[in-house]
Design a protein around this motif. Structure first.
Motif, PDB file in Angstrom:
ATOM      1  N   PRO A 130       3.757  -6.318   6.173  1.00 29.99           N
ATOM      2  CA  PRO A 130       4.824  -5.421   6.614  1.00 29.99           C
ATOM      3  C   PRO A 130       6.128  -5.591   5.822  1.00 29.99           C
ATOM      4  O   PRO A 130       6.892  -4.643   5.670  1.00 29.99           O
ATOM      5  CB  PRO A 130       5.026  -5.766   8.083  1.00 29.99           C
ATOM      6  CG  PRO A 130       4.190  -6.938   8.382  1.00 29.99           C
ATOM      7  CD  PRO A 130       3.294  -7.197   7.221  1.00 29.99           C
ATOM      8  N   ILE A 131       6.356  -6.753   5.307  1.00 26.75           N
ATOM      9  CA  ILE A 131       7.566  -6.966   4.495  1.00 26.75           C
ATOM     10  C   ILE A 131       7.458  -6.163   3.203  1.00 26.75           C
ATOM     11  O   ILE A 131       8.390  -5.422   2.834  1.00 26.75           O
ATOM     12  CB  ILE A 131       7.795  -8.462   4.202  1.00 26.75           C
ATOM     13  CG1 ILE A 131       8.039  -9.239   5.489  1.00 26.75           C
ATOM     14  CG2 ILE A 131       8.966  -8.652   3.224  1.00 26.75           C
ATOM     15  CD1 ILE A 131       8.077 -10.760   5.313  1.00 26.75           C
ATOM     16  N   MET A 132       6.319  -6.272   2.526  1.00 24.59           N
ATOM     17  CA  MET A 132       6.120  -5.506   1.296  1.00 24.59           C
ATOM     18  C   MET A 132       6.115  -4.011   1.588  1.00 24.59           C
ATOM     19  O   MET A 132       6.705  -3.245   0.824  1.00 24.59           O
ATOM     20  CB  MET A 132       4.797  -5.913   0.609  1.00 24.59           C
ATOM     21  CG  MET A 132       4.816  -7.306   0.025  1.00 24.59           C
ATOM     22  SD  MET A 132       6.079  -7.518  -1.241  1.00 24.59           S
ATOM     23  CE  MET A 132       5.316  -6.674  -2.608  1.00 24.59           C
ATOM     24  N   ASP A 133       5.514  -3.601   2.704  1.00 23.45           N
ATOM     25  CA  ASP A 133       5.506  -2.182   3.068  1.00 23.45           C
ATOM     26  C   ASP A 133       6.930  -1.668   3.246  1.00 23.45           C
ATOM     27  O   ASP A 133       7.280  -0.594   2.763  1.00 23.45           O
ATOM     28  CB  ASP A 133       4.707  -1.959   4.349  1.00 23.45           C
ATOM     29  CG  ASP A 133       3.209  -2.204   4.156  1.00 23.45           C
ATOM     30  OD1 ASP A 133       2.740  -2.253   2.990  1.00 23.45           O
ATOM     31  OD2 ASP A 133       2.519  -2.364   5.177  1.00 23.45           O
ATOM     32  N   ALA A 134       7.759  -2.446   3.922  1.00 20.79           N
ATOM     33  CA  ALA A 134       9.155  -2.040   4.142  1.00 20.79           C
ATOM     34  C   ALA A 134       9.922  -1.979   2.843  1.00 20.79           C
ATOM     35  O   ALA A 134      10.728  -1.070   2.618  1.00 20.79           O
ATOM     36  CB  ALA A 134       9.830  -3.005   5.126  1.00 20.79           C
ATOM     37  N   LEU A 135       9.687  -2.923   1.954  1.00 21.43           N
ATOM     38  CA  LEU A 135      10.370  -2.913   0.657  1.00 21.43           C
ATOM     39  C   LEU A 135       9.924  -1.740  -0.199  1.00 21.43           C
ATOM     40  O   LEU A 135      10.728  -1.117  -0.877  1.00 21.43           O
ATOM     41  CB  LEU A 135      10.140  -4.244  -0.081  1.00 21.43           C
ATOM     42  CG  LEU A 135      10.781  -5.471   0.557  1.00 21.43           C
ATOM     43  CD1 LEU A 135      10.339  -6.737  -0.175  1.00 21.43           C
ATOM     44  CD2 LEU A 135      12.288  -5.371   0.564  1.00 21.43           C
ATOM     45  N   MET A 136       8.638  -1.413  -0.142  1.00 20.36           N
ATOM     46  CA  MET A 136       8.111  -0.284  -0.915  1.00 20.36           C
ATOM     47  C   MET A 136       8.621   1.039  -0.356  1.00 20.36           C
ATOM     48  O   MET A 136       8.842   1.983  -1.116  1.00 20.36           O
ATOM     49  CB  MET A 136       6.584  -0.281  -0.904  1.00 20.36           C
ATOM     50  CG  MET A 136       5.977  -1.450  -1.621  1.00 20.36           C
ATOM     51  SD  MET A 136       6.295  -1.330  -3.375  1.00 20.36           S
ATOM     52  CE  MET A 136       5.268  -2.634  -3.972  1.00 20.36           C
ATOM     53  N   ALA A 137       8.810   1.120   0.955  1.00 17.11           N
ATOM     54  CA  ALA A 137       9.265   2.368   1.581  1.00 17.11           C
ATOM     55  C   ALA A 137      10.673   2.717   1.126  1.00 17.11           C
ATOM     56  O   ALA A 137      11.027   3.885   1.033  1.00 17.11           O
ATOM     57  CB  ALA A 137       9.223   2.234   3.099  1.00 17.11           C
ATOM     58  N   ASP A 138      11.493   1.716   0.835  1.00 18.45           N
ATOM     59  CA  ASP A 138      12.877   1.958   0.408  1.00 18.45           C
ATOM     60  C   ASP A 138      12.999   2.168  -1.088  1.00 18.45           C
ATOM     61  O   ASP A 138      14.061   2.532  -1.580  1.00 18.45           O
ATOM     62  CB  ASP A 138      13.773   0.797   0.837  1.00 18.45           C
ATOM     63  CG  ASP A 138      13.911   0.725   2.354  1.00 18.45           C
ATOM     64  OD1 ASP A 138      13.688   1.760   3.013  1.00 18.45           O
ATOM     65  OD2 ASP A 138      14.264  -0.343   2.865  1.00 18.45           O
ATOM     66  N   ALA A 139      11.904   1.946  -1.823  1.00 18.18           N
ATOM     67  CA  ALA A 139      11.985   2.055  -3.282  1.00 18.18           C
ATOM     68  C   ALA A 139      11.862   3.482  -3.745  1.00 18.18           C
ATOM     69  O   ALA A 139      11.401   4.351  -3.142  1.00 18.18           O
ATOM     70  CB  ALA A 139      10.879   1.207  -3.922  1.00 18.18           C
TER      71      ALA A 139
END
Length: 139
Positions: A130-139
């Motif tokens: 979920p951390i990587m998912d959240a970071l990717m969503a903002d990219a």
């Protein structure tokens, strides 16, 4: 750490050692005109007077307290004028304090966001994070 001046001139290396900073730091403050170019010996060595030393101490202490170069420039300008009021110094200081308050609020928001993301992550060997998912969503 108190930054105290000596009664006798110091060369740049001795000055850096006395104040616990790098020679490059002193050079930088000279280059941006916060610290005046010092007198020189006949052989070209820089000699920093007690006044130069006191000014460097002021600069280093203000930087420790987080004053920006521009805020420091304002404080030094007031000091150099020898005609400043405590109110003028307080104005610069209160603006700086407001900036610190905003930075603290930003850091608290960042802490809450990262804590929330961390709480949603189970860790382990699963490929979904979920951390990587959240970071990717903002990219």
């Amino acid at each position: 750490m108190p930054f105290t001046a000596t009664d006798h001139p110091l060369k740049r290396g001795a000055l850096a050692k006395r104040f616990g900073c790098n020679i490059e730091t002193i050079r930088y403050y000279e280059n941006i005109a916060l610290l005046d170019a010092p007198d020189r010996t006949h052989s070209g060595h820089r000699l920093y007077s007690s006044g130069d030393q006191a000014r460097l101490g002021f600069i280093l202490r203000a930087r420790e307290l987080g004053f920006s170069v521009e805020e420091l420039r304002s404080l030094l300008s007031l000091s150099d004028s020898h005609d400043y009021t405590c109110g003028e110094v307080l104005t610069v200081t209160e603006r700086h304090l407001d900036d610190i308050g905003r930075k603290i609020a930003d850091l608290r928001r960042l802490e809450r966001t990262l804590a929330d993301l961390s709480a949603r992550c189970a860790g382990g060997n699963v490929p979904n994070c979920p951390i990587m998912d959240a970071l990717m969503a903002d990219a």
